[in-house]
Design a protein around this motif. Structure first.
Motif, mmCIF file in Angstrom:
data_model
loop_
_atom_site.group_PDB
_atom_site.id
_atom_site.type_symbol
_atom_site.label_atom_id
_atom_site.label_comp_id
_atom_site.label_asym_id
_atom_site.label_seq_id
_atom_site.Cartn_x
_atom_site.Cartn_y
_atom_site.Cartn_z
ATOM 1 N N SER A 88 0.837 -1.201 0.000
ATOM 2 C CA SER A 88 0.000 0.000 0.000
ATOM 3 C C SER A 88 0.874 1.254 0.000
ATOM 4 O O SER A 88 2.071 1.204 0.280
ATOM 5 C CB SER A 88 -0.922 0.021 1.218
ATOM 6 N N PHE A 89 0.217 2.377 -0.311
ATOM 7 C CA PHE A 89 0.874 3.674 -0.309
ATOM 8 C C PHE A 89 0.295 4.510 0.830
ATOM 9 O O PHE A 89 -0.904 4.788 0.839
ATOM 10 C CB PHE A 89 0.643 4.385 -1.645
ATOM 11 N N PRO A 90 1.107 4.918 1.808
ATOM 12 C CA PRO A 90 0.598 5.709 2.932
ATOM 13 C C PRO A 90 0.275 7.144 2.528
ATOM 14 O O PRO A 90 1.093 7.832 1.922
ATOM 15 C CB PRO A 90 1.729 5.659 3.953
ATOM 16 N N VAL A 116 3.680 7.203 -8.667
ATOM 17 C CA VAL A 116 4.001 6.516 -7.417
ATOM 18 C C VAL A 116 4.873 5.308 -7.739
ATOM 19 O O VAL A 116 4.536 4.497 -8.595
ATOM 20 C CB VAL A 116 2.720 6.080 -6.674
ATOM 21 N N LYS A 117 5.984 5.220 -7.019
ATOM 22 C CA LYS A 117 6.907 4.098 -7.182
ATOM 23 C C LYS A 117 6.848 3.211 -5.942
ATOM 24 O O LYS A 117 7.055 3.686 -4.825
ATOM 25 C CB LYS A 117 8.334 4.600 -7.377
ATOM 26 N N PHE A 118 6.558 1.953 -6.157
ATOM 27 C CA PHE A 118 6.660 0.942 -5.111
ATOM 28 C C PHE A 118 8.068 0.370 -5.236
ATOM 29 O O PHE A 118 8.336 -0.468 -6.099
ATOM 30 C CB PHE A 118 5.588 -0.138 -5.297
ATOM 31 N N ILE A 132 -6.388 9.537 -6.031
ATOM 32 C CA ILE A 132 -5.714 9.943 -4.788
ATOM 33 C C ILE A 132 -6.651 10.794 -3.947
ATOM 34 O O ILE A 132 -6.743 10.632 -2.722
ATOM 35 C CB ILE A 132 -4.412 10.703 -5.100
ATOM 36 N N ASP A 133 -7.378 11.712 -4.586
ATOM 37 C CA ASP A 133 -8.287 12.602 -3.864
ATOM 38 C C ASP A 133 -9.401 11.815 -3.173
ATOM 39 O O ASP A 133 -9.759 12.121 -2.032
ATOM 40 C CB ASP A 133 -8.870 13.652 -4.809
ATOM 41 N N GLU A 134 -9.943 10.797 -3.835
ATOM 42 C CA GLU A 134 -10.978 9.962 -3.201
ATOM 43 C C GLU A 134 -10.436 9.293 -1.947
ATOM 44 O O GLU A 134 -11.103 9.270 -0.897
ATOM 45 C CB GLU A 134 -11.494 8.910 -4.183
ATOM 46 N N ALA A 135 -9.233 8.754 -2.039
ATOM 47 C CA ALA A 135 -8.615 8.111 -0.870
ATOM 48 C C ALA A 135 -8.344 9.146 0.224
ATOM 49 O O ALA A 135 -8.522 8.870 1.414
ATOM 50 C CB ALA A 135 -7.328 7.411 -1.277
ATOM 51 N N TRP A 136 -7.917 10.348 -0.179
ATOM 52 C CA TRP A 136 -7.651 11.436 0.765
ATOM 53 C C TRP A 136 -8.924 11.808 1.523
ATOM 54 O O TRP A 136 -8.911 11.954 2.749
ATOM 55 C CB TRP A 136 -7.083 12.627 0.004
ATOM 56 N N GLN A 137 -10.026 11.969 0.785
ATOM 57 C CA GLN A 137 -11.297 12.340 1.411
ATOM 58 C C GLN A 137 -11.780 11.232 2.349
ATOM 59 O O GLN A 137 -12.317 11.517 3.425
ATOM 60 C CB GLN A 137 -12.359 12.645 0.342
ATOM 61 N N THR A 138 -11.569 9.977 1.968
ATOM 62 C CA THR A 138 -11.926 8.846 2.837
ATOM 63 C C THR A 138 -11.126 8.900 4.131
ATOM 64 O O THR A 138 -11.666 8.712 5.219
ATOM 65 C CB THR A 138 -11.676 7.509 2.101
ATOM 66 N N GLY A 143 -11.551 7.137 7.526
ATOM 67 C CA GLY A 143 -11.304 5.858 6.856
ATOM 68 C C GLY A 143 -9.834 5.509 6.749
ATOM 69 O O GLY A 143 -8.985 6.086 7.439
ATOM 70 N N ARG A 144 -9.550 4.595 5.865
ATOM 71 C CA ARG A 144 -8.217 4.053 5.650
ATOM 72 C C ARG A 144 -7.192 5.159 5.377
ATOM 73 O O ARG A 144 -7.478 6.121 4.662
ATOM 74 C CB ARG A 144 -8.272 3.073 4.479
ATOM 75 N N LYS A 145 -5.985 4.981 5.925
ATOM 76 C CA LYS A 145 -4.923 5.978 5.805
ATOM 77 C C LYS A 145 -3.878 5.604 4.758
ATOM 78 O O LYS A 145 -2.794 6.178 4.730
ATOM 79 C CB LYS A 145 -4.261 6.184 7.154
ATOM 80 N N SER A 146 -4.221 4.645 3.916
ATOM 81 C CA SER A 146 -3.315 4.253 2.841
ATOM 82 C C SER A 146 -4.141 3.767 1.654
ATOM 83 O O SER A 146 -5.335 3.487 1.785
ATOM 84 C CB SER A 146 -2.359 3.151 3.315
ATOM 85 N N ILE A 147 -3.481 3.661 0.519
ATOM 86 C CA ILE A 147 -4.133 3.173 -0.688
ATOM 87 C C ILE A 147 -3.521 1.819 -1.032
ATOM 88 O O ILE A 147 -2.304 1.724 -1.239
ATOM 89 C CB ILE A 147 -3.923 4.146 -1.871
ATOM 90 N N PRO A 148 -4.344 0.778 -1.094
ATOM 91 C CA PRO A 148 -3.809 -0.546 -1.417
ATOM 92 C C PRO A 148 -3.208 -0.596 -2.825
ATOM 93 O O PRO A 148 -3.678 0.099 -3.744
ATOM 94 C CB PRO A 148 -5.027 -1.468 -1.332
ATOM 95 N N LEU A 149 -2.194 -1.411 -3.004
ATOM 96 C CA LEU A 149 -1.548 -1.598 -4.300
ATOM 97 C C LEU A 149 -2.568 -1.934 -5.387
ATOM 98 O O LEU A 149 -2.472 -1.431 -6.509
ATOM 99 C CB LEU A 149 -0.492 -2.712 -4.203
ATOM 100 N N VAL A 150 -3.562 -2.722 -5.047
ATOM 101 C CA VAL A 150 -4.558 -3.139 -6.046
ATOM 102 C C VAL A 150 -5.272 -1.938 -6.668
ATOM 103 O O VAL A 150 -5.645 -1.966 -7.845
ATOM 104 C CB VAL A 150 -5.547 -4.170 -5.449
ATOM 105 N N ILE A 151 -5.457 -0.855 -5.925
ATOM 106 C CA ILE A 151 -6.092 0.358 -6.469
ATOM 107 C C ILE A 151 -5.207 0.960 -7.565
ATOM 108 O O ILE A 151 -5.688 1.379 -8.612
ATOM 109 C CB ILE A 151 -6.372 1.398 -5.360
ATOM 110 N N PHE A 152 -3.908 0.973 -7.339
ATOM 111 C CA PHE A 152 -2.983 1.476 -8.359
ATOM 112 C C PHE A 152 -3.014 0.579 -9.589
ATOM 113 O O PHE A 152 -2.998 1.077 -10.721
ATOM 114 C CB PHE A 152 -1.554 1.567 -7.803
#
Length: 185
Positions: A88-90, A116-118, A132-138, A143-152
């Motif tokens: 995930s990406f924090p 974003v580089k993993f 990114i903005d959707e995850a930020w608003q969540t 909500g969750r404080k990171s974005i799972p790799l699968v979303i990328f």
């Protein structure tokens, strides 16, 4: 026996993007540059006539994003981020002023995204700002404080490494634009 590659050891995402952007400019493909950091120098010492040493400085204003420029008639503005995580990406790696800046870019019909580089996976993704903005608003709503790799993998565009340019991200940006145009129809 496992194959091990040391070809990119010690090379940062920013170094690769700077080389890629130099390639784009040299070949007349795009004019995209790293933005300078707005620093106010307060104290400088001159131990030698030919050398100056900055002893005190501070940030004048928060910087916005890492890169901006023009490509194919589009204003392009993006942030480059790396994560050591393989899953995930924090979101703590992003700042509120960057989100606000990118909202303004999108509002003016500019193209805003993150690269974003993993690092552990050696995978690079061009990720649309809205993801990114959707995850930020969540995150802001508890909500969750990171974005799972699968979303990328599902919502971003993976950019394979090449020799020259190293991270040829413009193809992914074209895919991002094509997707935005389809959604706007």
């Amino acid at each position: 026996k496992k194959d091990i590659s040391f070809s990119n050891r010690g090379k940062s995402l920013e170094d690769d993007l700077n080389e890629t952007n130099e390639f784009y400019v040299a070949h007349g493909l795009a004019n995209i540059y790293k933005k300078p950091v707005p620093i106010q120098i307060v104290k400088v010492e001159y131990p030698k006539r030919s050398a100056a040493v900055i002893r005190e400085a501070y940030f004048r204003t928060p910087s916005t994003t890492d890169y901006n420029g023009v490509w194919n008639g589009y204003y392009v503005d993006f942030e480059a981020k790396e994560t050591e995580s393989a899953t995930s990406f924090p979101l703590k790696n992003i700042h509120a002023h960057q989100i606000e800046h990118m909202k303004h870019v999108v509002k003016q019909n500019g193209i805003a995204f993150f690269i974003v580089k993993f690092t552990k996976l050696n995978k690079h993704f061009v990720t649309p700002f809205h993801v990114i903005d959707e995850a930020w608003q969540t995150m802001l709503s508890g909500g969750r404080k990171s974005i799972p790799l699968v979303i990328f993998e599902e919502s971003g565009f993976e950019v394979p490494l090449t020799y020259s340019p190293r991270i040829d991200y413009l193809r992914a940006v074209q895919q991002l634009i094509d997707n935005q145009n389809k959604q706007g129809e």
